[in-house]
Each structure stands twice: as structure tokens, then as C-alpha cells.
Design an enzyme around this catalytic site. Structure first.
Site, PDB file in Angstrom:
ATOM      1  CG  ASP A  17      -2.022   1.271   1.420  1.00 14.29           C
ATOM      2  OD1 ASP A  17      -3.458   0.697   1.788  1.00 14.29           O
ATOM      3  OD2 ASP A  17      -2.056   2.026  -0.038  1.00 14.29           O
TER       4      ASP A  17
HETATM    5  C1  GLC Z   1      -3.758   4.651  -0.386  1.00 17.82           C
HETATM    6  C2  GLC Z   1      -4.976   3.206  -0.219  1.00 17.82           C
HETATM    7  C3  GLC Z   1      -5.463   2.444  -1.170  1.00 17.82           C
HETATM    8  C4  GLC Z   1      -4.640   2.891  -2.479  1.00 17.82           C
HETATM    9  C5  GLC Z   1      -3.391   3.896  -2.450  1.00 17.82           C
HETATM   10  C6  GLC Z   1      -3.423   4.053  -3.377  1.00 17.82           C
HETATM   11  O1  GLC Z   1      -3.310   4.374   0.599  1.00 17.82           O
HETATM   12  O2  GLC Z   1      -4.808   2.506   1.176  1.00 17.82           O
HETATM   13  O3  GLC Z   1      -6.385   1.452  -1.483  1.00 17.82           O
HETATM   14  O4  GLC Z   1      -4.986   2.129  -3.795  1.00 17.82           O
HETATM   15  O5  GLC Z   1      -2.950   4.089  -1.113  1.00 17.82           O
HETATM   16  O6  GLC Z   1      -4.037   5.614  -3.481  1.00 17.82           O
END
Ligand code: GLC
Length: 750
Positions: A229
Site C-alpha cells: 500500500d
Molecule cells: C491508499 C489506499 C489504497 C490505495 C493507495 C493508492 O492509501 O490505502 O487503497 O490504492 O493508497 O492510492
């Protein structure tokens, strides 16, 4: 492309650089070898592609895109076809916009109704979550775009999400939180998995070898890439070893250098690095080589897909006959959401919607109904005290109408990625206004826009409630279709709506203490908790009404018995006994007998299907059960355990409304302890096949002491004493060598 040959031509520094993005949205390209960069974008219910800026919180602008119903709404469709169609549409949009991986679906279990991100997820039940996720993934990947299932795993709250540790036992993990991923990963084979921010039993998800390499890859056979993430990497080299291939976004070249150093100093086996690079390049080249550069992003077509999905996801919670509306009704419409609807959640999934359709806009366009409809704002959804003037105006409008539509729900600030709710209440001014209207008009229909359950203190004063959840940009058109009967409502709740927060299984420990979040409720999440405790809820899991009615009959099994490895077919006939066509969701639960070893939920959903029926039409719904449908996870043995006993197949309209039942005799295993010795209770030992003969060989009597008892109570005391007393009470004459030998002989029986 011969990926391995390509890797053999790369320098160590180039390989290390592949393990982190080139910017907030792209993998690393390498010009020297003509390796292209590939874009990843959110997801999950619309394409959030940022031309500039690389924030992952949905704050900076992204391109205009169709906003589909959020996960909470799509799941309420209980329709694999709708999830697949949504995936297909998004896959085409990704092709048109040169996005190789779509960051979705989000399948985290709705452990608490307060999680700020529940709007993005599917259900409190892992079977629903994984089945619908599999359909979405199949849809996306049919268009040669990689889906990325997330957030792996036990990411069930936003509070302290970057540091909190989800503390849960193996059985809870396996039966609930991993199960939401397992079936989808095995069935639909997503190209990517996103590891979560949180820790799991103290170890960061990004560094969790047990779950990334041992379970996800070795046990489930996942062969795609694991992407962190955004900002979830905590220590790059251990994370890489544990199975996190790609770090997003790149925090600095320092991590690439750390990888190079680790290889050079022997701290990191270069094969691990090569394996990660191979997984990344597999995704890049699979996308590149199957690119369809002719695909056009057809916004209007996708808008229609979003509208149909929304209409078939809405859940009619209550209806005393006031719905469907007819064109002649004089209708007062109250509430700003009728004009400016809330249709999506905040954070990384936030879409720059292509075209939002509000209810009032659709009504005004429709000459058949618009004469009879008046609109009064009533309350600002941003939340503000009602002033008496407003209340008087609303009451006046309500008094003069045949029926009143109140568009209520949660303002954007009440729930979002990044933080959790404090309670389940609607803004007080909405509750107050509904009560005021009820005083002057009994035909109130509340239309809700919320990403998660809310309390409804006025439920007994209203005639109907339509739960739209967060239904995407076409919400207004979909609501109008459902309210006026063009679409027969056919959504079902993929989560329980409890009466009050204090009734929930996680209460009062909602988000843990500091960074420790103890999943003390174990497997008793959602209906598994409420139904086992026979608790009253506001609306149960699986609940949803229709404008027609259906009867179930002729429940039949392909066999009354079940053995390990069997497949068992459950069939039931469903008839539409009303005068409107509609779609019915049939649910199959398995009720398990009392286990000798663990506490099991009273029943668990193991099948669902949705079928279209014309008035008077009958069709057969079929479900296939396998060993996992009856098994629980034995932490001691580290395996799924099919325990013998009498189970029941339950055909239901909700988890608290079982219509038909049939018994299934499972001829599995009797639970016996994993370890046994002279300290094991005699009752446990006697359940082990061959134990009586063995004890006899050692001259140990297993007879129960003779004793005259006066009454049943004394009999029960004796029986319990016999069962629970450890074997040592019967081997006092043995010497240590004999006891050691007996212990070994007992263990050999397991
Ligand atoms: C965010 C989210 C994730 C997302 C990523 C990119 O913090 O937790 O679901 O795909 O970052 O935006």
C-alpha cells in the site's frame, strides 16, 4: 518477451530500481533495455487517474471518469454478474487510459460498522466478499488489465492504520479475514495483491513472510506481484524477503541502495531480487503485449452500466405498501441529497465523476411525474441546526403531499478513508426533521445515502426505507427507477444493521488500545455473532424486500450424507407469486452441530445466487457444497477439520429468516486432541480409536466407578468426574519408565 533473459541482462542496480515505482503511479522503466513503465491507478469503483500530482488520498485532481456504485452498494446486489460487468467496464477504461493495474477490489471484512472505509468494502461475510471479488477480478482481467485485490490483510479500521497491530488467532484469520481473499485469489487469480499498512500479530503486513510467502504464495498458489500500500513498506530488505515485490510510491533511492548493499554483502539472496523483478516484469509485459490501443473510453455507456448496477443494488428495507410510487402521487421531496446526492466515499477511491444525476434532475426531466413533485431542501447535509422557519416550511410541504420522500444519510465528513466514525448516528437535524414530518404525514419514505449502517430511531414512524448506500454518479436515476417501480428492488444487506452500537461484537473495544487491536470476538463477526446470540437487530444480514413475493419449495439434496472430498448439490425451487417480474437472492447457510473442540457460529453462509423470475414463474436454484463448506480451521493441527455430526442446509431470505431446512449427516472425523499423555482427561482419550485396547494392554481399567446415586444430579457429577479426570488417576501403580512408555504408546494412536 523472455523475461528471465531480460533479467539476466540487467545490472544489480537496475534490478533493485525495479522494486520501487518511478513515481507515485508508475513502475520503473529502463531505457537502456527498452523496459516500459506501467501505470497503476485506483480503483476500485472508478478510474482515478491523476494527470499531475501523485497523492493517494484523492485530494488532488484526477481525470473525469464514471463513478460506479461503491463496494458497499455493489455487494448489496448479491449479483456476480453485476460485479463482473463493472470490472469489464473499468478494464476497458484502463485500456483506453493506458493503466495496466487497477487497484481494486477492496475486500476487507466489515468487523465494526464504524470503520471509515467500509463504504469501499463488500461485507461482514467472507464468502460474499470473496465470491463478488472474484467476479470483479474476472471482469477486469478479461480486458487484459491486472486487478489488485486489497488490503492484505486484517485491515479493518482506519484509526492508527499505519501502526496498529491486528491481534488475531489463526482460526479467526483463516475462517474470516484470510477467507475474504483466499477464494478470490484461487478462483480469479488476480495479477496483484496489495499488502496492508497494519501489523498482524506485531509483524507488518509488508514484512509478514508467513502470510505473503507461506500462505498467499506457497499454499494458495498466488503467482502475481505483491505491491505495498502507498507508504506501507517499513524496512525494504526484510519486506522484499517476506514477499513484497514492489514498493509504492518510491520513498527515496535509499531503499534501492539498501537492496544493492544487501545483495553485495550476502544479506539478500540475489535470486529473491530476481524473483521479485520477474513478477513485476510479468505484469508489465503481459499488459504491454496485450494492449488494445483501439479501446475508447465510452463514458455514456459506462454511465448506463453504473446506473443499472445501482438500481439492482438498492435495498428496500421497509415498505408498508406505500411504494412503488405512481405518477399521480403528489410527492414532497425533502433533503439536499435529492439535489446534490452523496454517491461515493472520500479518500483514494474518490472519483472525478463524469456526470452526476440527481433525483430531482431526473424527475424534472420526466413529464409524467414532475407536476406532482415539489422540493424543499429541509436540511443542509453538511450538517446544521434546523431553524424553526425551515421546519415550518417542511411541515407545510409534507402536510400538502400524498407522500413524502426524505433524502437522508451521512455527510461526506462522517465517514472516509483515513478515519473511523465515532457512532452510527445520522446528523440529529435529520432525525428531528423525520420526526416532525411523521407528525403531519404518515406516508414517509426515507431514502438513505450512507456507506455503512446507521441507527434509525424513527423507524417505527416511517412507511418505507430504501437503502441506496453510495450508489455512484447515476444514483438519482436509479433511485427514481426503483421508487416508481421501473426497477423492482432486489438488493440485500451484505452486512447487519444493528439496533445500536453497544450491540456490536467489537464493542466497547472499537479500535483497540493504542496500537493493539485485539479481535476478541474471534470468528463471531456480524451475523455470526447476532444470530448465535439470537439477538434482535434493526435489519439482518441478507435482508431486502421486493415489490413482488417469492415462495421456496422442494428443497432437495444430492445425498443425505457427506464424506471428505464429496460434492453435495443443494437444490430448491423458487416461485414468483406476485404480479411483477423481479430478481430474488436465495441464500444457503450451513448450520453446524455443537463441536467437541471449538465454539462455532450457529450458521454460516455457504451459497447465494440471484435469479430473475416473471410472475408465476418457477426456477430451481442450485448450490454446490464441498468439504470446506462444513469445516472449521483447527489451529492445533494447522488444517481444516471436517467434524462428524448432523448439519443442516438452511435456505433463507436473510440470516434471521430461514425458510426451509434439510439435515446432512457428515461422516468426517471426531475431534481428538493433538497431544495426549497421562494428564489428558479420560473422556478425551477414550475418543481416540484404539485407546480402550491400548489401556487394557497396560492393565488400566476404563470402567466407571460403581456407586449408588440418589438422584440425577449425583449421576451427572459422577459422569463428569469420569470424563474430566486425567488418566494419571488410574496409573498410580506404574513406575516412571512404564508411564513414559504409555505416553509414547498413546501418542502413537494420534
Ligand atoms: C491508499 C489506499 C489504497 C490505495 C493507495 C493508492 O492509501 O490505502 O487503497 O490504492 O493508497 O492510492
Amino acid at each position: 518477451m523472455n523475461i528471465r533473459k531480460l533479467i539476466s541482462e540487467m545490472t544489480l542496480e537496475e534490478k533493485a530500481s525495479m522494486c520501487s515505482g518511478s513515481d507515485g503511479w508508475h513502475t520503473q522503466g529502463i531505457d537502456r533495455l527498452n523496459i516500459p513503465a506501467m501505470r497503476l491507478s485506483d480503483g476500485p469503483h472508478g478510474l482515478r487517474k491523476q494527470k499531475e500530482g501523485t497523492d493517494n488520498l484523492g485530494i488532488q485532481e484526477s481525470i473525469p471518469a464514471v463513478c460506479f456504485p461503491a463496494g458497499c452498494a455493489l455487494a448489496a446486489s448479491f449479483d456476480r454478474g453485476i460485479l463482473k460487468k463493472t470490472g469489464q467496464a473499468l478494464g476497458e477504461e484502463c485500456q483506453a487510459e493506458n493503466v495496466g493495474i487497477l487497484l481494486g477490489p477492496g475486500v476487507n471484512i466489515k468487523r465494526s460498522p464504524l470503520c471509515g472505509r467500509n463504504f469501499e468494502y463488500y461485507s461482514e461475510d467472507p464468502f460474499v466478499s470473496s465470491e463478488l471479488a472474484a467476479a470483479y477480478i474476472e471482469g477486469v482481467q478479461e480486458k487484459n488489465i491486472g486487478a489488485c485485490i486489497k488490503h492484505f490483510f486484517a485491515n479493518n479500521q482506519e484509526t492508527r492504520r499505519f501502526s496498529a497491530s491486528s491481534e488475531l488467532d489463526e482460526r479467526t484469520a483463516r475462517e474470516i479475514y484470510l477467507a475474504a481473499f483466499e477464494n478470490a485469489v484461487k478462483k480469479a487469480k488476480p495479477k496483484a495483491v496489495m499488502c496492508a499498512y497494519n501489523r498482524i500479530n506485531g509483524i507488518y503486513a509488508a514484512e509478514n513472510k508467513k502470510y505473503l510467502n507461506d500462505v498467499l504464495r506457497d499454499e494458495w498458489g498466488f503467482d502475481g506481484l505483491v505491491v505495498s500500500d502507498w507508504g506501507a513498506v517499513n524496512d525494504r530488505v526484510p519486506d522484499l524477503k517476506a514477499g513484497t515485490d514492489l514498493e509504492m510510491p518510491p520513498v527515496s533511492t535509499r531503499n534501492d541502495e539498501r537492496i544493492v548493499e544487501a545483495v553485495k554483502t550476502g544479506k539478500l539472496d540475489e535470486q529473491i531480487l530476481d524473483r521479485a523483478v520477474e513478477r513485476i516484469l510479468n505484469c508489465v509485459y503481459e499488459y504491454e503485449e496485450k494492449r488494445d490501443r483501439q479501446t475508447v473510453y465510452n463514458h455514456e455507456k459506462d454511465h448506463e452500466t453504473a446506473k443499472k448496477a445501482a438500481a439492482e443494488s438498492m435495498v428496500l428495507l421497509k415498505n408498508n405498501g406505500v411504494l412503488p410510487l405512481n405518477n399521480r402521487d403528489k410527492v414532497a421531496v425533502i433533503g439536499e441529497f435529492a439535489l446534490n446526492p452523496r454517491f461515493q466515499g472520500g479518500g483514494s477511491s474518490h472519483i472525478n465523476a463524469f456526470r452526476v444525476e440527481s433525483f430531482m434532475e431526473c424527475v424534472c426531466r420526466d413529464a409524467d411525474v414532475n407536476d406532482g413533485v415539489t422540493y424543499v431542501q429541509g436540511f443542509h447535509t453538511a450538517g446544521s441546526e434546523n431553524d424553526l422557519r425551515v421546519i415550518k416550511h417542511v411541515a407545510e410541504a409534507a402536510r400538502n403531499a400524498d407522500k413524502v420522500l426524505v433524502f437522508a444519510g451521512l455527510p461526506e465528513s462522517y465517514e472516509s478513508e483515513g478515519y473511523d466514525r465515532e457512532n452510527m448516528r445520522l446528523p440529529e437535524e435529520q432525525n428531528r426533521l423525520i420526526r416532525e414530518i411523521a407528525a403531519v404525514n404518515e406516508n414517509i419514505i426515507v431514502v438513505l445515502h450512507n456507506g455503512a449502517p446507521v441507527e434509525m430511531p424513527w423507524i417505527d414512524s416511517v412507511s418505507a426505507v430504501l437503502e441506496t448506500y453510495l450508489s455512484g454518479e447515476a444514483v438519482g436515476a436509479a433511485v427514481k427507477d426503483v421508487l416508481y417501480g421501473k426497477t423492482n428492488p432486489c438488493g440485500r444487506l451484505p452486512e447487519t444493521f444493528p439496533v445500536r452500537l453497544e450491540d456490536t461484537p467489537v464493542y466497547p473495544d472499537l479500535t483497540g488500545e493504542g496500537d493493539r487491536v485485539c479481535y476478541r470476538e474471534g470468528v463471531f463477526v456480524g451475523y455470526r455473532y447476532y444470530d448465535t446470540r439470537k439477538m434482535k437487530v434493526l435489519f439482518p444480514f441478507g435482508h431486502g424486500l421486493s415489490y413482488t413475493d417469492y415462495t421456496y419449495s422442494n428443497l432437495r439434496l444430492s445425498s443425505e450424507q457427506f464424506r471428505e472430498g464429496d460434492k453435495l448439490i443443494v437444490s430448491v425451487d423458487v416461485t414468483n407469486v406476485g404480479d411483477l417480474s423481479g430478481k430474488e437472492v436465495i441464500q444457503l447457510y450451513i448450520k453446524s452441530p455443537r463441536s467437541q473442540a471449538v465454539r462455532r457460529p450457529v450458521h454460516e453462509l455457504k451459497g447465494f445466487t440471484k435469479i430473475f423470475l416473471r410472475p408465476g414463474e418457477t426456477k430451481t436454484a442450485e448450490f454446490e457444497l464441498d468439504s470446506r463448506s462444513f469445516s472449521w480451521f483447527c489451529t492445533e493441527r494447522h488444517e481444516w477439520f471436517l467434524e462428524s455430526g448432523e448439519y443442516e442446509a438452511e435456505i433463507a431470505k436473510s440470516s434471521q429468516n430461514v425458510i426451509l431446512r434439510r439435515t446432512i449427516r457428515v461422516l468426517g472425523r471426531s475431534y481428538i486432541p493433538q497431544r495426549v499423555d497421562i494428564h489428558t482427561p479420560l473422556g478425551d482419550i477414550l475418543r481416540i480409536p484404539g485407546s480402550v485396547e491400548l489401556l487394557k494392554k497396560y492393565g488400566i481399567s476404563v470402567a466407571q466407578e460403581e456407586c449408588t446415586v440418589e438422584n440425577e444430579n449425583e449421576e451427572q457429577i459422577l459422569q463428569a468426574h469420569y470424563e474430566y479426570m486425567p488418566l494419571r488417576a488410574r496409573v498410580s501403580e506404574m513406575n516412571d519408565r512404564q508411564i513414559h512408555e504409555l505416553n509414547q504408546a498413546l501418542c502413537s494412536l494420534l
